[in-house]
Design a protein around this motif. Structure first.
Motif, PDB file in Angstrom:
ATOM      1  N   GLY A 170      29.141  45.549  47.615  1.00  0.00           N
ATOM      2  CA  GLY A 170      28.757  44.209  46.736  1.00  0.00           C
ATOM      3  C   GLY A 170      29.089  44.279  45.577  1.00  0.00           C
ATOM      4  N   LEU A 173      32.807  43.016  45.183  1.00  0.00           N
ATOM      5  CA  LEU A 173      32.993  41.926  45.840  1.00  0.00           C
ATOM      6  C   LEU A 173      32.329  40.729  44.528  1.00  0.00           C
ATOM      7  CD1 LEU A 173      32.069  41.688  49.211  1.00  0.00           C
ATOM      8  CD2 LEU A 173      33.918  40.833  48.350  1.00  0.00           C
ATOM      9  N   PHE A 174      31.448  41.478  43.745  1.00  0.00           N
ATOM     10  CA  PHE A 174      30.793  40.654  42.625  1.00  0.00           C
ATOM     11  C   PHE A 174      31.842  40.531  41.622  1.00  0.00           C
ATOM     12  CE2 PHE A 174      26.259  39.972  41.449  1.00  0.00           C
ATOM     13  CZ  PHE A 174      26.469  38.842  40.493  1.00  0.00           C
ATOM     14  N   SER A 200      32.315  34.636  48.052  1.00  0.00           N
ATOM     15  CA  SER A 200      32.171  36.238  47.729  1.00  0.00           C
ATOM     16  C   SER A 200      31.063  36.497  47.174  1.00  0.00           C
ATOM     17  CB  SER A 200      33.490  36.599  47.082  1.00  0.00           C
ATOM     18  OG  SER A 200      33.763  35.659  45.758  1.00  0.00           O
ATOM     19  N   ALA A 204      28.096  39.344  48.011  1.00  0.00           N
ATOM     20  CA  ALA A 204      28.195  40.427  47.242  1.00  0.00           C
ATOM     21  C   ALA A 204      26.737  40.612  47.171  1.00  0.00           C
ATOM     22  CB  ALA A 204      28.727  40.207  45.970  1.00  0.00           C
TER      23      ALA A 204
END
Length: 214
Positions: A170, A173-174, A200, A204
């Motif tokens: 996560g 993805l952040f 995304s 995330a």
């Protein structure tokens, strides 16, 4: 069907509709008004999954609350709205760092994060000359975002649980979502940017939320 499943399905539906609004905006130059409801609603639904079994800790609540505030700010145009969103997410990332480091320390950060740090340095070396008077706020945000990824990596290196793996994915993805946002903000808009940013980002925070279920 469980409450958690219903909330997840509702979040997915809301997110897909919000992304569809952005696709319409890209093609027609007019964003459907429903987007103003769907964007914050998706984040609220994801955050609500944290409360299904037992209330989360105050730091995690604060992280999602400031992320929601950032979501709302970034729905609007202009430098003031962008700075409000940047500031809200800055605080959210500080809270995420504290959550991730509960039971771990940054000294446990694995070697491979040097690759991510090298990426961050290179990316900001390219980006900052384009940011004008927003150079220092953008740099500060980049530092805390990098710290959030390093904290999640340290937590996974220390605890190595399925939950810490979800948080790490996560966090990465952040960082990806914010990189795409930064390119659109300072290098100019391009087709597909906003759907990619939103999808995304929600994935995330969804993975981070999932790491705290049960």
């Amino acid at each position: 069907m469980s409450t958690l499943t219903l909330l997840c399905l509702a979040a997915v539906a809301s997110g897909l509709l919000a992304i569809a609004c952005e696709v319409v905006n890209e093609r027609r130059g007019q964003r459907p008004a429903a987007f103003l409801l769907l964007k914050p609603l998706t984040t609220v639904l994801i955050a609500a999954t944290l409360f299904v079994d037992a209330p989360p800790g105050p730091l995690l609540i604060a992280a999602f609350a400031f992320a929601l505030a950032g979501d709302i700010a970034l729905m609007f145009e202009g430098q003031a709205a962008f700075l409000a969103g940047l500031g809200s997410f800055f605080i959210a990332h500080l809270a995420f760092v504290a959550v991730f480091l509960d039971g771990a320390t940054l000294s446990a950060t694995p070697w491979w994060t040097l690759i991510f740090v090298a990426y961050a340095v290179g990316f900001f070396a390219w980006l900052l000359p384009k940011t004008g008077e927003l150079k220092w706020p953008t740099l500060a945000y980049g530092v805390v975002l990098t710290g959030m990824v390093l904290a999640s990596a340290a937590a996974h290196e220390t605890l190595a649980t399925p939950a810490t793996k979800l948080s790490l994915i996560g966090a990465l993805l952040f960082a990806f979502s914010d990189s795409v946002l930064a390119v659109r903000q300072f290098n100019g808009p391009y087709r597909g940017a906003q759907p990619l940013i939103l999808s995304s980002y929600w994935l995330a925070i969804g993975l981070i939320a999932a790491s705290h279920w049960g």
